[in-house]
Design an enzyme around this catalytic site. Structure first.
Site, PDB file in Angstrom:
ATOM      1  CB  CYS A  37      27.443  91.088  22.023  1.00 20.87           C
ATOM      2  SG  CYS A  37      27.587  90.183  23.507  1.00 20.87           S
ATOM      3  CB  THR A  59      49.908  78.683  35.031  1.00 15.25           C
ATOM      4  OG1 THR A  59      49.962  77.068  34.879  1.00 15.25           O
ATOM      5  CG2 THR A  59      50.867  79.058  36.114  1.00 15.25           C
ATOM      6  CE1 TYR A  60      43.856  78.464  39.210  1.00 12.03           C
ATOM      7  CE2 TYR A  60      43.615  78.071  36.704  1.00 12.03           C
ATOM      8  CZ  TYR A  60      43.052  78.876  37.969  1.00 12.03           C
ATOM      9  OH  TYR A  60      42.351  79.838  38.218  1.00 12.03           O
ATOM     10  CG  ASN A  61      52.126  75.016  37.535  1.00 15.59           C
ATOM     11  OD1 ASN A  61      52.028  75.692  38.524  1.00 15.59           O
ATOM     12  ND2 ASN A  61      53.008  75.443  36.463  1.00 15.59           N
ATOM     13  CB  THR A  62      46.459  71.240  35.601  1.00 19.02           C
ATOM     14  OG1 THR A  62      45.648  72.331  35.158  1.00 19.02           O
ATOM     15  CG2 THR A  62      46.542  71.102  36.872  1.00 19.02           C
ATOM     16  CB  THR A  81      50.653  76.018  30.640  1.00 15.32           C
ATOM     17  OG1 THR A  81      50.353  76.871  31.679  1.00 15.32           O
ATOM     18  CG2 THR A  81      50.113  74.525  31.278  1.00 15.32           C
ATOM     19  CD  GLU A 137      42.673  72.134  31.588  1.00 16.06           C
ATOM     20  OE1 GLU A 137      43.887  71.848  31.861  1.00 16.06           O
ATOM     21  OE2 GLU A 137      42.069  71.143  30.950  1.00 16.06           O
TER      22      GLU A 137
END
Length: 426
Positions: free
Chosen positions: A64, A320-323, A332, A397
């Site tokens: 890297c 989480t954003y619950n999407t 999720t 995401e």
């Protein structure tokens, strides 16, 4: 976000592209920056120039150059000897002795034994103290994982660095990092896959199918629970199957000389733990886990760092954003746990209370290829792999996925190293 950028700039004297991508998830970024600042700049067992040199050694194992170059500059800035940068053989013997542990942690951590620890702690005038070794292990695992994030998100050098002036930066999508962090992405990227023929509607159905599988699995969970024998059998099946997941881009990548001089045995890389007649015993989390064992060992030998790492693990795992793509109000947790446990499964680590049959239901082959490449051989990842999984999902995401991958990887490496240290101490 602005406060985080200001803090990062004040601490590092720069705002690097890693920060610009991680800011998709400010809560995680805050924890990450706090941990990294503590490891590199606050009071600790190792001198500052050693810390940056260990960062160079760790990032170099995965070729890297982005991270190597950052820490070469930092190493010189804190008064490090430029001669060390000519190659590991020019560094003090004490750091050279760390080469074997660096190699095993990066590629095959299940091979680390208490004898490796003993050799480092009893090397006469070149020996490490336990506190120094824990600091070094945390730095090595931190930078192996950060190399995975750098490659996984296609992060390219800043504009003022070598490789930063490119007509089309080698980052995710056809946009530069600043575009991605602003949420800009092209219409075409959601319409065309690497084969050039997948429409938005096809990738839309992928999301719907994944949602349906999650719903069905939840129903099965509620109805019946598999026996311990069945759970153990499913783990072995998944562990075996993970060995046969590899990418079509799976050729050897030869490290450039300016990178390979920072580590020894350049041909040594990842190999599945059950290949070539080797049988590595399953690492049962019930026998040695981060929460009950690793955390307290790190905190005892390097105060406060255990707390910082623990917080970072929890934020990444629970974030989480619950999407999911275009869907809102989604739980999720099942998907996040499948990703985390699949990575640990690849490292031979088993949770007795988890049904590994869920992994095959939730993670398709292209996603597994991406995960294994990022975690085991990040230098081989390609934009095609990034584009080919979860095509309807947002960049934010996919960055979230990378945070899960790097923290699960870091924890797996730490578990093997800290267990070996514990065995040495007892």
């Amino acid at each position: 976000m602005h406060a985080l950028f200001a803090d990062s700039f004040a601490a590092l004297g720069r705002l690097d592209n890693i920060t610009l991508v991680m800011v998709f998830h400010p809560q995680y970024l805050e924890s990450f920056l706090k941990t990294q600042h503590y490891l590199l700049q606050m009071d600790g067992p190792l001198p500052l120039h050693y810390r940056h040199y260990i960062g160079i050694m760790a990032a170099a194992r995965h070729q890297c150059s982005y991270l190597v170059n950052l820490h070469v500059n930092d190493f010189l800035h804190v008064g490090g000897d430029p001669k060390w940068l000519n190659g590991l053989e020019n560094a003090p013997q004490k750091l050279q002795n760390l080469g074997e542990l660096n190699k095993l942690l990066a590629h095959r951590p299940w091979l680390i034994t208490k004898e490796h620890i003993e050799r480092l702690l009893k090397a006469e005038e070149h020996s490490w103290s336990l506190a120094e070794l824990v600091h070094a292990v945390v730095l090595l695992t931190h930078y192996h994982s950060l190399a995975s994030f750098t490659f996984g998100c296609g992060i390219s050098p800043e504009i003022h660095c070598d490789g930063g002036h490119t007509f089309r930066p080698p980052s995710v999508s056809n946009y530069c990092i600043c575009d991605i962090t602003n949420g800009n992405h092209s219409v075409e990227e959601n319409q065309v896959n690497s084969a050039g023929n997948v429409s938005v509607s096809d990738s839309f159905f992928e999301v719907e199918a994944l949602m349906e599988k999650m719903r069905q699995l939840q129903e099965c969970r509620d109805e019946e629970e598999a026996s311990q024998e069945e759970m153990a059998s499913r783990f072995e099946i998944e562990k075996r199957e993970s060995m046969f997941v590899f990418s079509s881009d799976d050729e050897e990548v030869t490290p450039a000389r300016d990178i390979s001089r920072h580590f020894e045995d350049t041909s040594y890389g990842y190999k599945d733990f059950s290949r070539h007649g080797m049988h590595v015993p399953t690492f049962r989390v019930q026998d040695y886990c981060w929460e009950d064992h690793g955390y307290s060992l790190v905190n005892r030998l390097y105060p406060d760092v255990g707390q910082l790492i623990d917080e970072k693990f929890h934020i990444a795992y629970n974030l989480t954003y619950n999407t999911m793509a275009m869907h809102k109000d989604v739980d999720t947790s099942m998907l996040r746990r499948a990703i985390w446990n699949y990575i640990h499964c690849m490292f031979g680590i088993r949770y007795d209370d988890y049904d590994y049959g869920e992994i095959n239901q939730l993670l398709d082959r292209s996603f597994k290829v991406y995960i294994k490449t990022i975690v085991c051989t990040p230098e081989k990842v390609t934009k095609r792999m990034y584009d080919s999984f979860w095509r309807q999902f947002k960049h934010s995401e996919k960055v979230h996925v990378n945070l899960l991958l790097i923290e699960a990887r870091m924890q797996a490496e730490l578990l093997y190293a800290l267990r070996a240290i514990t065995r040495y101490m007892t």
